[in-house]
Write an enzyme that holds these catalytic residues in place. Structure first.
Site, PDB file in Angstrom:
ATOM      1  N   ASP A  16       0.955  -1.190  -0.075  1.00  0.00           N
ATOM      2  CA  ASP A  16      -0.106  -0.088  -0.065  1.00  0.00           C
ATOM      3  C   ASP A  16       0.912   1.349   0.051  1.00  0.00           C
ATOM      4  O   ASP A  16       0.509   2.305   0.516  1.00  0.00           O
ATOM      5  CB  ASP A  16      -0.833   0.026   1.156  1.00  0.00           C
ATOM      6  CG  ASP A  16      -1.971  -1.132   1.350  1.00  0.00           C
ATOM      7  OD1 ASP A  16      -1.998  -1.860   0.259  1.00  0.00           O
ATOM      8  OD2 ASP A  16      -3.020  -1.093   1.948  1.00  0.00           O
ATOM      9  N   CYS A  53      -3.851  -6.380  -3.476  1.00  0.00           N
ATOM     10  CA  CYS A  53      -2.641  -7.094  -2.778  1.00  0.00           C
ATOM     11  C   CYS A  53      -2.428  -8.506  -3.204  1.00  0.00           C
ATOM     12  O   CYS A  53      -1.389  -8.888  -4.002  1.00  0.00           O
ATOM     13  CB  CYS A  53      -2.637  -7.285  -1.324  1.00  0.00           C
ATOM     14  SG  CYS A  53      -1.343  -8.255  -0.505  1.00  0.00           S
ATOM     15  N   LYS A 107       5.370 -10.857   4.599  1.00  0.00           N
ATOM     16  CA  LYS A 107       4.051 -11.096   4.495  1.00  0.00           C
ATOM     17  C   LYS A 107       3.867 -12.046   3.109  1.00  0.00           C
ATOM     18  O   LYS A 107       4.489 -11.801   2.091  1.00  0.00           O
ATOM     19  CB  LYS A 107       3.402  -9.878   4.170  1.00  0.00           C
ATOM     20  CG  LYS A 107       1.809  -9.820   3.670  1.00  0.00           C
ATOM     21  CD  LYS A 107       1.338  -8.503   3.396  1.00  0.00           C
ATOM     22  CE  LYS A 107       0.016  -8.541   2.532  1.00  0.00           C
ATOM     23  NZ  LYS A 107      -0.341  -7.033   2.493  1.00  0.00           N
ATOM     24  N   HIS A 109       0.230 -14.123   2.092  1.00  0.00           N
ATOM     25  CA  HIS A 109      -0.891 -13.571   1.546  1.00  0.00           C
ATOM     26  C   HIS A 109      -1.146 -14.228   0.310  1.00  0.00           C
ATOM     27  O   HIS A 109      -2.093 -13.749  -0.647  1.00  0.00           O
ATOM     28  CB  HIS A 109      -0.990 -12.090   1.395  1.00  0.00           C
ATOM     29  CG  HIS A 109      -2.388 -11.551   1.562  1.00  0.00           C
ATOM     30  ND1 HIS A 109      -2.768 -10.064   1.136  1.00  0.00           N
ATOM     31  CD2 HIS A 109      -3.605 -12.238   1.955  1.00  0.00           C
ATOM     32  CE1 HIS A 109      -4.027 -10.107   1.536  1.00  0.00           C
ATOM     33  NE2 HIS A 109      -4.437 -11.221   1.877  1.00  0.00           N
ATOM     34  N   HIS A 204       1.281  -0.659   5.194  1.00  0.00           N
ATOM     35  CA  HIS A 204      -0.317  -1.298   5.327  1.00  0.00           C
ATOM     36  C   HIS A 204      -0.910  -0.616   6.539  1.00  0.00           C
ATOM     37  O   HIS A 204       0.034  -0.434   7.590  1.00  0.00           O
ATOM     38  CB  HIS A 204      -0.318  -2.649   5.103  1.00  0.00           C
ATOM     39  CG  HIS A 204      -1.606  -3.299   4.610  1.00  0.00           C
ATOM     40  ND1 HIS A 204      -2.616  -3.322   5.667  1.00  0.00           N
ATOM     41  CD2 HIS A 204      -2.427  -3.754   3.699  1.00  0.00           C
ATOM     42  CE1 HIS A 204      -3.709  -3.939   5.368  1.00  0.00           C
ATOM     43  NE2 HIS A 204      -3.565  -4.099   3.907  1.00  0.00           N
ATOM     44  N   ASP A 261       3.190  -3.030  -3.806  1.00  0.00           N
ATOM     45  CA  ASP A 261       2.195  -4.300  -4.302  1.00  0.00           C
ATOM     46  C   ASP A 261       0.831  -3.761  -5.052  1.00  0.00           C
ATOM     47  O   ASP A 261       0.318  -4.280  -5.847  1.00  0.00           O
ATOM     48  CB  ASP A 261       1.869  -5.219  -3.266  1.00  0.00           C
ATOM     49  CG  ASP A 261       1.026  -4.389  -2.094  1.00  0.00           C
ATOM     50  OD1 ASP A 261       0.882  -3.433  -2.126  1.00  0.00           O
ATOM     51  OD2 ASP A 261       0.564  -5.246  -1.406  1.00  0.00           O
ATOM     52  N   ASN A 262       0.422  -2.380  -4.837  1.00  0.00           N
ATOM     53  CA  ASN A 262      -0.576  -1.551  -5.239  1.00  0.00           C
ATOM     54  C   ASN A 262      -0.421  -0.130  -4.952  1.00  0.00           C
ATOM     55  O   ASN A 262       0.417   0.235  -4.180  1.00  0.00           O
ATOM     56  CB  ASN A 262      -1.958  -2.202  -4.912  1.00  0.00           C
ATOM     57  CG  ASN A 262      -2.023  -2.645  -3.707  1.00  0.00           C
ATOM     58  OD1 ASN A 262      -2.193  -3.682  -3.090  1.00  0.00           O
ATOM     59  ND2 ASN A 262      -2.109  -1.578  -2.717  1.00  0.00           N
ATOM     60  N   LYS A 279      -5.745   2.598  -3.840  1.00  0.00           N
ATOM     61  CA  LYS A 279      -5.757   1.063  -3.834  1.00  0.00           C
ATOM     62  C   LYS A 279      -7.236   0.579  -4.039  1.00  0.00           C
ATOM     63  O   LYS A 279      -8.142   1.012  -3.682  1.00  0.00           O
ATOM     64  CB  LYS A 279      -5.157   0.751  -2.600  1.00  0.00           C
ATOM     65  CG  LYS A 279      -5.294  -0.753  -2.111  1.00  0.00           C
ATOM     66  CD  LYS A 279      -5.192  -0.947  -0.548  1.00  0.00           C
ATOM     67  CE  LYS A 279      -5.452  -2.445  -0.233  1.00  0.00           C
ATOM     68  NZ  LYS A 279      -4.812  -2.747   1.179  1.00  0.00           N
TER      69      LYS A 279
END
Length: 434
Positions: A16, A53, A107, A109, A204, A261-262, A279
């Site tokens: 994020d 994500c 992380k 995920h 995040h 990641d975004n 996001k």
């Protein structure tokens, strides 16, 4: 994301972090180590992720558009039997075939209801970090869901390989991740090539800077100040990791790749300025991410690259540079000549999103200089009805139809499975229930 070539590959990603949340785009953000690496390397100006994500991590780890892997629907939710299908090899799987030692710090995920879906069964030799996509407290490492309202489930989400980490209550996970990544480098046997993937959870939500980093910058906006502190702590970790590589004599053989990641989350002090969107949206602010590549083997250091790239290209490029051969059916393209020498990108289009889920429904395609988004009633520069643009519009619509036709049947498990409740596992988020 950092990659150390031949001796080591290290990939570093954040969660994020918006376009305006890095120091080389905004000098308010205190990231001197990253700034130096970016300015000495090649800064990406047209690197695209997915809007959120889990799909972005699927693209990075498999070289495939998440719509083709049936992983484009929202994200992996705790207590949900949703995961990267086991028939898809990860970048770590592929690098293992080339003799690499692979480590992930941070992380995951990508699914965790079964041990077979977790990192050490997906090509990694070790994992220190979290299975889930977020935490409720960066220092206690407890995740409680939902994030607001009466709790449904709560437990510790911090692992050292398969064991639960319970003795680090009070230490921010950014500091833990940085220290472990540095230790892996310092303890590495240079007889073997190394892939180190460091997906930080910060910045995040929740907004929570490590102790000593709360007031790194002076600004009236308390949330933005905390966000900057989270970034400063991560940047310090990057400096420690890179220093370890230098002390080990590995730095000259290192390719360092950094990505978010975004797009950033404006609800939690992220900024995607000057781009529109947030996001989880298909606008530029949601999918165009900050990033760079650094390494002594680059022939155009200190440059800005405006070529078109996607996360899947990182998979294909790193695997090729490591001596592997990407599968014919992936979407990623080996872009080493473009990264390294500034040659034109081999890519002309990107499937930014394609989904029929009720929450994340929609489609977006970048083709050349144009972007096609379905269902965008707020667009103020809409070329859809421009008579001079109908050929390109029809071509892009046709490409989206082709992607839809090739996508697997919709799959997204309903609700949460009570078998995954940490209460069943001693208060820890634990695989092995699906």
């Amino acid at each position: 994301m950092v990659i150390v070539l031949i001796i080591c590959m290290l990939a570093l990603a954040t969660a994020d972090q918006g376009w305006n949340d890095v120091g080389w785009h905004n000098d308010f953000i205190p990231t001197p180590n990253l700034n130096n690496l970016a300015n000495e390397g090649v800064i990406f100006k047209n690197m695209y992720s997915q809007p959120i994500c889990t799909p972005s991590r699927v693209a990075l780890m498999t070289g495939r558009y998440p719509a083709k892997a049936n992983m484009q629907h929202l994200v992996v939710i705790p207590m949900q039997p949703y995961y990267l299908p086991l028939n898809y090899s990860t970048l770590a799987d592929k690098l293992k075939e080339q003799g690499y030692m692979n480590h992930i710090v941070g992380k995951w995920h990508l699914g965790d209801c079964s041990w077979s879906m977790t990192p050490m069964w997906r090509g990694f030799d070790s994992h220190y970090g979290c299975y889930q996509g977020a935490t409720s407290d960066f220092e206690s490492h407890v995740l409680t869901i939902p994030f607001q309202g009466p709790p449904l489930a709560t437990g510790i989400d911090m692992r050292d390989n398969t064991g639960v980490v319970t003795h680090q209550n009070g230490t921010h996970n950014t500091l833990l991740f940085s220290e472990r990544a540095e230790r892996i480098v310092r303890n590495h046997n240079p007889e073997f090539p190394l892939f180190l993937y460091v997906p930080f959870m910060a910045p995040h939500f929740p907004l929570q800077a490590p102790k000593g980093f709360e007031n790194t910058v002076e600004v009236d906006d308390a949330d933005r100040r905390t966000f900057a502190g989270m970034m400063a702590a991560m940047d310090q970790g990057v400096g420690n990791i890179t220093q370890a590589l230098k002390d080990k004599g590995m730095w000259d053989d290192t390719i360092f790749v950094f990505l978010s990641d975004n797009g950033g989350d404006a609800g939690f002090a992220g900024s995607n300025y000057p781009f529109r969107g947030n996001k989880a949206t298909m606008w530029e602010g949601g999918v165009k991410v900050p990033g760079f590549i650094h390494g002594s083997m680059l022939k155009n250091p200190g440059s800005v690259n405006n070529e078109l790239y996607h996360f899947t290209d990182i998979f294909a490029t790193l695997l090729t540079v490591a001596g592997g051969t990407p599968d014919d059916d992936i979407d990623g393209i080996n872009q080493w000549d473009s990264f390294c020498e500034g040659k034109p990108s081999e890519r002309s289009e990107i499937l930014l999103h394609l989904d029929e889920d009720a929450v994340t429904n929609g489609a977006a395609l970048r083709m050349g200089d144009y972007k096609y988004m379905e269902e965008d009633p707020l667009e103020t520069n809409n070329l859809f009805n421009d008579p001079d643009k109908q050929d390109i519009i029809n071509e892009m619509k046709q490409r989206l139809d082709e992607y839809r036709a090739s996508a697997p049947p919709y799959w997204f498990p309903d609700g949460m499975d009570p078998r995954g409740n940490p209460a069943n596992s001693g208060g820890y988020w634990t695989p092995g229930w699906c």
